[in-house]
Scaffold this motif. Structure first.
Motif, PDB file in Angstrom:
ATOM      1  N   ASP A  71      64.597 -52.991 -40.267  1.00 15.69           N
ATOM      2  CA  ASP A  71      65.718 -52.301 -40.914  1.00 15.69           C
ATOM      3  C   ASP A  71      66.996 -52.712 -40.175  1.00 15.69           C
ATOM      4  O   ASP A  71      67.261 -52.242 -39.071  1.00 15.69           O
ATOM      5  CB  ASP A  71      65.485 -50.778 -40.829  1.00 15.69           C
ATOM      6  CG  ASP A  71      66.650 -49.988 -41.419  1.00 15.69           C
ATOM      7  OD1 ASP A  71      67.586 -50.604 -41.971  1.00 15.69           O
ATOM      8  OD2 ASP A  71      66.617 -48.739 -41.330  1.00 15.69           O
ATOM      9  N   ASN A 118      58.004 -54.793 -40.413  1.00 19.62           N
ATOM     10  CA  ASN A 118      58.944 -54.092 -41.280  1.00 19.62           C
ATOM     11  C   ASN A 118      60.236 -53.846 -40.492  1.00 19.62           C
ATOM     12  O   ASN A 118      60.217 -53.149 -39.490  1.00 19.62           O
ATOM     13  CB  ASN A 118      58.289 -52.779 -41.712  1.00 19.62           C
ATOM     14  CG  ASN A 118      59.098 -52.013 -42.739  1.00 19.62           C
ATOM     15  OD1 ASN A 118      58.919 -50.829 -42.906  1.00 19.62           O
ATOM     16  ND2 ASN A 118      59.988 -52.689 -43.428  1.00 19.62           N
ATOM     17  N   LYS A 164      56.517 -50.764 -51.497  1.00 18.70           N
ATOM     18  CA  LYS A 164      56.651 -50.273 -50.114  1.00 18.70           C
ATOM     19  C   LYS A 164      58.126 -50.184 -49.721  1.00 18.70           C
ATOM     20  O   LYS A 164      58.555 -49.233 -49.077  1.00 18.70           O
ATOM     21  CB  LYS A 164      55.929 -51.226 -49.148  1.00 18.70           C
ATOM     22  CG  LYS A 164      54.414 -51.057 -49.191  1.00 18.70           C
ATOM     23  CD  LYS A 164      53.773 -51.984 -48.169  1.00 18.70           C
ATOM     24  CE  LYS A 164      52.282 -52.108 -48.451  1.00 18.70           C
ATOM     25  NZ  LYS A 164      51.697 -53.330 -47.935  1.00 18.70           N
ATOM     26  N   GLN A 213      60.319 -46.881 -48.638  1.00 13.51           N
ATOM     27  CA  GLN A 213      61.064 -46.826 -47.378  1.00 13.51           C
ATOM     28  C   GLN A 213      62.528 -46.453 -47.623  1.00 13.51           C
ATOM     29  O   GLN A 213      63.106 -45.631 -46.897  1.00 13.51           O
ATOM     30  CB  GLN A 213      60.975 -48.190 -46.687  1.00 13.51           C
ATOM     31  CG  GLN A 213      61.436 -48.169 -45.254  1.00 13.51           C
ATOM     32  CD  GLN A 213      61.517 -49.568 -44.642  1.00 13.51           C
ATOM     33  OE1 GLN A 213      61.192 -50.562 -45.294  1.00 13.51           O
ATOM     34  NE2 GLN A 213      61.930 -49.633 -43.395  1.00 13.51           N
TER      35      GLN A 213
END
Ligand code: SF4
Length: 539
Positions: free
Chosen positions: A417, A415, A494, A498
């Motif tokens: 960012d 995951n 998900k 987030q």
């Protein structure tokens, strides 16, 4: 959609003769027995020596499943389905063109053909289909959905791509009618011969639960047409993504090519679109009049300093006989780059593309017979990738990394960012990536700052913005599951969660999403409520 329903729909549009079906049945049985598609088709040619088309094979499959001679088998259908890549990005794109109409632009490279909307040629793929339908939105959409259905593609999630000159220049009542008729065509069911809703709003509401839901609506326009009033109108129509010609970030080049706007206007328009949550696709043109490969390399860098588009179409300028540039060329004042010069340029700039951007095209799909001089090769993307490989370099754009048919298990995904600043906002490109750096899904979260432009939308006061949620995998019928593929394995939920957490931590009290009409339900089921133009959720 259940198999029986899919076949029922297909029967309405069958396009295969009994002779073809007879051959296709035999070929299909050989494929089922383990032969490759091409091998089986070559072994049993048609009476005229040609090989059976994939549409013919899908037809035979449908007939045999319906008559009980064959058990429905998704793997077999996938094997024979035509161009599976068309739906691998998760949605099915349907392209329509608006009617011929003047454009306020006077760009010297832009072709004019009275039969077409400005900038399109009648022999371009897609444009030809529109011409056949006399630019009628309803029949353009219907026939495309029928054709995709007959080839076995899921058509329940449609991204509608509206092309043609400058959308914002068309009369307002034409715009409204055009989009209403597109929605009518997507809302069309077996029981209705032809739907005609009373208003755009009625057609939109119907689409929230329709068989062919609109999951994205794209128009194309010019930077100088974008202002807060236009943003409201675009949202009212249901638009989620805007394609805009930037072409160059150099005012001298823009002037020489009579673009009629400045680079600053592009920056302003992109800033407004971003602050209103739209997805932004820019067109950028190397080899404009006055540019050189060196100046193009510099100009490309400005895109990532000044506008940071979500998607980019690289459209190298092509010299066409029905454009003003042709006269300039005849006077010896313009020289198109050679194919090699172009490949070198694109190979140099592609590795510079940030990971949040998707390079949709590296050349426009203009049939090469229209090109007077310069590159005629439309397979530039392959050439560029071969050269990149030779140099040991890679492009990290979203398109080059998106997960296609590869299956994934949730546990293998990282995951990430990626944070960057653009147009006064702090952008978060949230993604789930595989071990070998393929994107399984992503979300674009925009956190407006104090220098973000004011769009005037009351829905957006103090709100963080979700501009896009995209999860890859074969486009599956809504509600169906296919173990291992990304699209329905909860990645979207998900990512939303987030985004909400990040927005909350950063002090935002609300989050808004620019939802297409057909994805409203998805967000409503996840705690969002209807606002005036956006779906919103208190944090
Ligand atoms: S704005 Fe676009 S469509 Fe209009 S003339 Fe310029 S390139 Fe052509």
């Amino acid at each position: 959609m259940p198999e029986s329903e899919r076949i029922k729909k297909w029967k309405k549009t069958r396009i295969v003769t009994p002779e073809k079906l007879a051959v296709a049945r035999q070929v299909l049985l050989d494929i089922k027995a383990g032969k490759g598609v091409l091998e089986a088709a070559r072994a049993k040619p048609m009476p005229d020596g040609s090989i059976i088309s994939k549409a013919g094979l899908v037809a035979a499959y449908n007939e045999m499943v319906e008559s009980g001679q064959l058990a429905a088998e998704t793997a077999l259908l996938e094997k024979i389905r035509m161009k599976p890549v068309r739906t691998l990005s998760g949605v099915t794109t349907v392209t329509v063109l608006t009617k011929p109409y003047p454009c306020p632009g006077k760009c010297i490279f832009c072709p004019t053909d009275v039969r077409m909307p400005k900038s399109y040629l009648p022999d371009e793929p897609g444009a030809m289909r529109a011409l056949d339908h006399e630019f009628d939105p309803y029949t353009q959409v219907r026939s495309r959905i029928n054709a995709l259905d007959s080839l076995g593609h899921p058509t329940d999630k449609i991204e509608l791509l509206i092309l043609g000159g400058t959308w914002s220049a068309y009369k307002k009542d034409y715009q409204e009618w055009f989009i209403k008729r597109c929605f009518d065509a997507m809302n069309h069911t077996e029981d209705h011969q032809e739907l005609e809703s009373k208003s755009l709003l009625e057609a939109q509401l119907e689409n929230e639960n329709a068989a062919h839901r609109n999951v994205g609506l794209v128009i194309e326009t010019r930077p100088d047409e974008i202002d807060p009033k236009e943003l409201v109108r675009l949202r009212w129509l249901g638009v989620t993504k805007v394609q805009m010609g930037a072409q160059s970030m150099d005012d001298e080049i823009l002037l020489a090519n009579k673009r009629g706007h400045t680079a600053a206007q592009t920056v302003t328009a992109v800033g407004l679109l971003r602050a209103a949550g739209f997805k932004i696709v820019l067109h950028w043109m190397p080899n404009l009049l006055g540019a050189t490969p060196t100046s193009d390399r510099q100009d490309f860098g400005r895109l990532w300093e000044q506008v940071c588009p979500d998607e980019l179409k690289i459209y190298p300028n092509q010299l066409l006989a029905n454009a003003e540039l042709y006269e300039v060329w005849k006077q010896g004042q313009y020289t198109p780059y050679t194919t090699q010069e172009l490949i070198d340029l694109i190979v140099d700039i592609k590795p510079l593309v940030p990971r949040y951007c998707r390079i949709n095209r590296v050349i426009r799909d203009i049939p090469s017979n229209n090109v007077v001089e310069g590159n005629r090769r439309t397979s530039l993307r392959q050439d560029v990738h071969a050269e990149l490989q030779k140099r040991g370099q890679v492009c990290q754009c979203v398109r080059c990394r998106e997960l296609r048919s590869t299956k994934v298990e949730g546990g293998e995904l990282a995951n990430n960012d990626l944070v960057y600043q653009a147009g006064g906002a702090e952008e978060h490109f949230l993604s789930f990536d595989t071990e070998n750096d393929k994107v399984a899904g992503f979300l674009r979260l925009s956190l407006p700052g104090h220098t973000s432009p004011d769009t005037g939308f009351t829905d957006l006061i103090g709100a963080a913005l979700i501009r896009e949620v995209h999860v890859y995998g074969q486009s599956l019928p809504v509600g169906s599951e296919q173990s291992g593929f990304a699209q329905h394995s909860g990645l979207g939920t998900k990512l939303l969660h987030q985004a909400e957490q990040i927005a909350k931590q950063k002090g935002y009290k609300m989050i808004a999403v620019i939802s297409a009409i057909g994805t409203r339900k998805y967000y409503l089921e996840r705690g969002f409520e209807r606002g005036e133009y956006y779906l919103i959720k208190k944090l």
